[in-house]
Design an enzyme around this catalytic site. Structure first.
Site, PDB file in Angstrom:
ATOM      1  N   GLY A  83       0.063  -0.947   0.427  1.00 28.00           N
ATOM      2  CA  GLY A  83       0.569  -0.169   0.109  1.00 28.00           C
ATOM      3  C   GLY A  83       0.690   1.252  -0.366  1.00 28.00           C
ATOM      4  O   GLY A  83       2.221   1.057  -0.571  1.00 28.00           O
ATOM      5  N   TRP A  84      -0.016   2.467   0.440  1.00 26.69           N
ATOM      6  CA  TRP A  84       0.869   3.717   0.305  1.00 26.69           C
ATOM      7  C   TRP A  84       1.494   3.919   1.894  1.00 26.69           C
ATOM      8  O   TRP A  84       0.401   4.082   2.906  1.00 26.69           O
ATOM      9  CB  TRP A  84      -0.014   4.481  -0.641  1.00 26.69           C
ATOM     10  CG  TRP A  84       0.809   5.939   0.187  1.00 26.69           C
ATOM     11  CD1 TRP A  84       1.414   6.409  -1.122  1.00 26.69           C
ATOM     12  CD2 TRP A  84       0.303   7.328   0.552  1.00 26.69           C
ATOM     13  NE1 TRP A  84       1.826   7.572  -1.149  1.00 26.69           N
ATOM     14  CE2 TRP A  84       0.893   8.330   0.239  1.00 26.69           C
ATOM     15  CE3 TRP A  84      -0.588   6.994   1.869  1.00 26.69           C
ATOM     16  CZ2 TRP A  84       0.752   9.344   1.037  1.00 26.69           C
ATOM     17  CZ3 TRP A  84      -0.297   8.633   2.000  1.00 26.69           C
ATOM     18  CH2 TRP A  84       0.082   9.303   1.998  1.00 26.69           C
ATOM     19  N   GLY A  85       2.906   4.759   1.339  1.00 28.20           N
ATOM     20  CA  GLY A  85       2.758   5.723   2.981  1.00 28.20           C
ATOM     21  C   GLY A  85       4.137   4.991   3.617  1.00 28.20           C
ATOM     22  O   GLY A  85       4.943   4.388   2.464  1.00 28.20           O
ATOM     23  N   GLY A  86       4.635   5.141   4.334  1.00 31.35           N
ATOM     24  CA  GLY A  86       6.119   5.309   4.567  1.00 31.35           C
ATOM     25  C   GLY A  86       6.882   3.835   5.193  1.00 31.35           C
ATOM     26  O   GLY A  86       7.906   3.922   4.575  1.00 31.35           O
ATOM     27  N   ILE A  87       6.090   2.670   5.979  1.00 31.31           N
ATOM     28  CA  ILE A  87       6.590   2.214   6.332  1.00 31.31           C
ATOM     29  C   ILE A  87       5.862   1.343   4.796  1.00 31.31           C
ATOM     30  O   ILE A  87       6.961   0.287   4.217  1.00 31.31           O
ATOM     31  CB  ILE A  87       5.924   0.723   6.925  1.00 31.31           C
ATOM     32  CG1 ILE A  87       6.166   1.591   8.683  1.00 31.31           C
ATOM     33  CG2 ILE A  87       5.568  -0.486   6.979  1.00 31.31           C
ATOM     34  CD1 ILE A  87       5.199   1.153   9.852  1.00 31.31           C
ATOM     35  N   GLY A 135      -8.340  -3.097   1.334  1.00 30.17           N
ATOM     36  CA  GLY A 135      -8.567  -4.403   0.399  1.00 30.17           C
ATOM     37  C   GLY A 135      -7.969  -5.175   1.968  1.00 30.17           C
ATOM     38  O   GLY A 135      -7.357  -6.553   1.629  1.00 30.17           O
ATOM     39  N   GLU A 143      -4.232  -4.498  -4.721  1.00 31.59           N
ATOM     40  CA  GLU A 143      -5.487  -3.885  -4.567  1.00 31.59           C
ATOM     41  C   GLU A 143      -4.818  -2.322  -5.425  1.00 31.59           C
ATOM     42  O   GLU A 143      -5.592  -1.113  -5.800  1.00 31.59           O
ATOM     43  CB  GLU A 143      -6.491  -3.571  -2.792  1.00 31.59           C
ATOM     44  CG  GLU A 143      -5.459  -2.535  -2.012  1.00 31.59           C
ATOM     45  CD  GLU A 143      -5.414  -3.113  -1.240  1.00 31.59           C
ATOM     46  OE1 GLU A 143      -5.477  -2.582  -0.262  1.00 31.59           O
ATOM     47  OE2 GLU A 143      -5.066  -4.688  -1.376  1.00 31.59           O
ATOM     48  N   LYS A 185       2.311   8.908  18.664  1.00 31.69           N
ATOM     49  CA  LYS A 185       1.504  10.316  19.711  1.00 31.69           C
ATOM     50  C   LYS A 185       3.594  10.202  20.382  1.00 31.69           C
ATOM     51  O   LYS A 185       3.014  10.211  21.715  1.00 31.69           O
ATOM     52  CB  LYS A 185       0.884  10.045  20.697  1.00 31.69           C
ATOM     53  CG  LYS A 185      -0.606   9.922  19.652  1.00 31.69           C
ATOM     54  CD  LYS A 185      -1.642  10.413  20.783  1.00 31.69           C
ATOM     55  CE  LYS A 185      -3.063  10.351  19.724  1.00 31.69           C
ATOM     56  NZ  LYS A 185      -3.887  10.515  21.414  1.00 31.69           N
TER      57      LYS A 185
END
Length: 431
Positions: free
Chosen positions: A215-219, A336, A238, A361
């Site tokens: 998927g999308w994002g830093g990890i 997905g 997906e 946080k």
């Protein structure tokens, strides 16, 4: 009538297209890059002219007044299947209601209950054969296209053409709007040092020749970077995202070892930057298919050695995954994740991975907890996850009982929280 005369006959303005929508109708929009910007901007024209219009809103990075402003509550009744900042604002204002769903079956259930009157979607210019391409999302688009009583297309020449189940003919649409607009973009992420460590752990669970979902994002981007030393990976996902471009261009992704659609990069939507869209444009290696086919776990499991790589907001000590809410407050959606995880469970040699930082946080909250926060949605059950990964390592869950899961998950929690997690596990009798 030839295709060009037919096109001219159906050509209209965004304003007139919107004003053709009547009270009580059900209106659905193309998602992400298939969201029709000019028509969405014109939707406020319906205020005072129609009421109780039920919508299935787009997943979009843009903010539209009719989706967020309480002044439009008499005009629109909004449903959203996956929250983004714009729809979160509407949710906060009480004008958007989330719909629990997965990509492979949720929309058919919604259409069966609500109906489908108008479908509005952004498409490429018509080709010499009379076909438009609906290129950047097939999450639910084919379902609405096939069931709607009227179809309105917004022609945007900036859209790439992507192969697959993306073509619709001019004879199958009712109104055509021309509007050139910038594409929706998801920028490249810049993984932190912590995310890079997590990515390395994730990559260690992927073998040469595996078929992956990202998927999308830093990890996920960090994991993709760490995969650049692998060979002959395949993609069935997906989402087609920015981090896949380097893997393709460097020859890491070839799809040669795929057992389902070998040689093909397969997805149900694409979202990223211009470099991604350029890579996808007219690329015979890439196919987009409708979500109820592409994300069906039975389809996913046709890929041997399928590795589902996803993230989460919270994981409890028995392995339940919350990836979409903060307590009872909806934050995103199921997307997905369940589809791909369950597909991996039934893939020969498949693995499912949940990767997340150990804290949120500024380190004050552990993402691994004895129990999920009250009201949290369980996106993926504890029966389906093989590994959980944080910057402190890998916790195997497959085949493990409660006591083993507790031990493994506490070992990858942040050290500041391990003692309390152990006490909570004892109090809750997690043994």
């Amino acid at each position: 009538m030839n295709i060009y005369d037919l096109y001219k006959q159906k050509l209209t303005s965004a304003e007139d297209a919107v004003l053709s929508i009547r009270s009580g109708e059900v209106v659905a929009f193309g998602q992400l890059g298939s969201c029709p910007k000019a028509i969405c901007e014109a939707m406020p024209l319906l205020k005072g002219k129609a009421e109780h219009i039920r919508t299935y809103l787009p997943v979009t990075t843009r903010h539209y007044a009719f989706m967020t402003d309480p002044a439009y509550t008499d005009t629109f009744n909004h449903t959203c299947g996956f929250m983004m900042p714009s729809t979160r604002e509407g949710y906060k204002n009480g004008v958007v209601s989330p719909y629990p769903n997965d990509l492979h079956s949720g929309i058919d259930r919604w259409i069966e209950h609500n109906g489908s009157d108008v479908f509005v979607v952004s498409v490429t210019p018509m080709d010499e054969h009379g076909y438009f391409c609906m290129p950047l999302s097939l999450i639910y688009e084919r379902n609405f296209f096939e069931t709607a009583k009227r179809v309105i297309v917004e022609v945007n020449p900036r859209l790439p053409r992507i192969w697959g189940d993306t073509m619709i003919h001019v004879s199958e649409v009712d109104m055509i709007v021309e509007a050139e607009n910038p594409l929706e973009m998801l920028p490249e992420s810049h993984p932190t040092e912590k995310e890079e460590i997590i990515g390395q752990y994730v990559a260690s669970l992927v073998n040469d020749g595996d078929c992956i979902q990202l998927g999308w994002g830093g990890i996920p981007d960090a994991a993709a970077h760490a995969l650049r030393g692998k060979h002959d990976l395949g993609i069935h996902s997906e989402m087609l995202c920015n981090s896949m471009v380097d893997l393709v261009e460097e020859g890491v992704v070839t799809g040669r070892k795929k057992t389902y659609m070998p040689g093909m990069i397969v997805g149900t939507f694409a979202a990223g930057n211009q470099r991604l869209y350029d890579m996808l444009n007219n690329n015979p290696m890439v196919r987009l298919f409708r979500g109820d086919v592409n994300n069906d776990p039975r389809t996913v499991s046709k890929n041997d050695n399928f590795v589902a790589i996803n993230s989460a907001i919270n994981v409890d000590l028995t392995g339940q995954i919350c990836a979409e809410s903060i307590g009872s407050r909806q934050y995103s959606g199921s997307g997905g994740q369940f589809d791909m995880t369950y597909g991996a469970l039934h893939s020969r040699g498949g693995r499912s991975i949940i990767a997340l930082p150990s804290t949120q946080k500024d380190g004050s909250v552990s993402t691994i907890s004895a129990q999920l926060m009250p009201g949290s949605a369980v996106t993926t059950s504890r029966c389906s996850i093989d590994y959980v990964v944080t910057e402190f390592g890998i916790a195997p869950l497959a085949g493990r009982n409660f006591r083993q899961r507790v031990d493994n998950l506490i070992s990858i929690a942040h050290p500041d929280f391990r003692a309390q997690l152990r006490k909570n596990a004892e109090r809750l009798m997690l043994w």
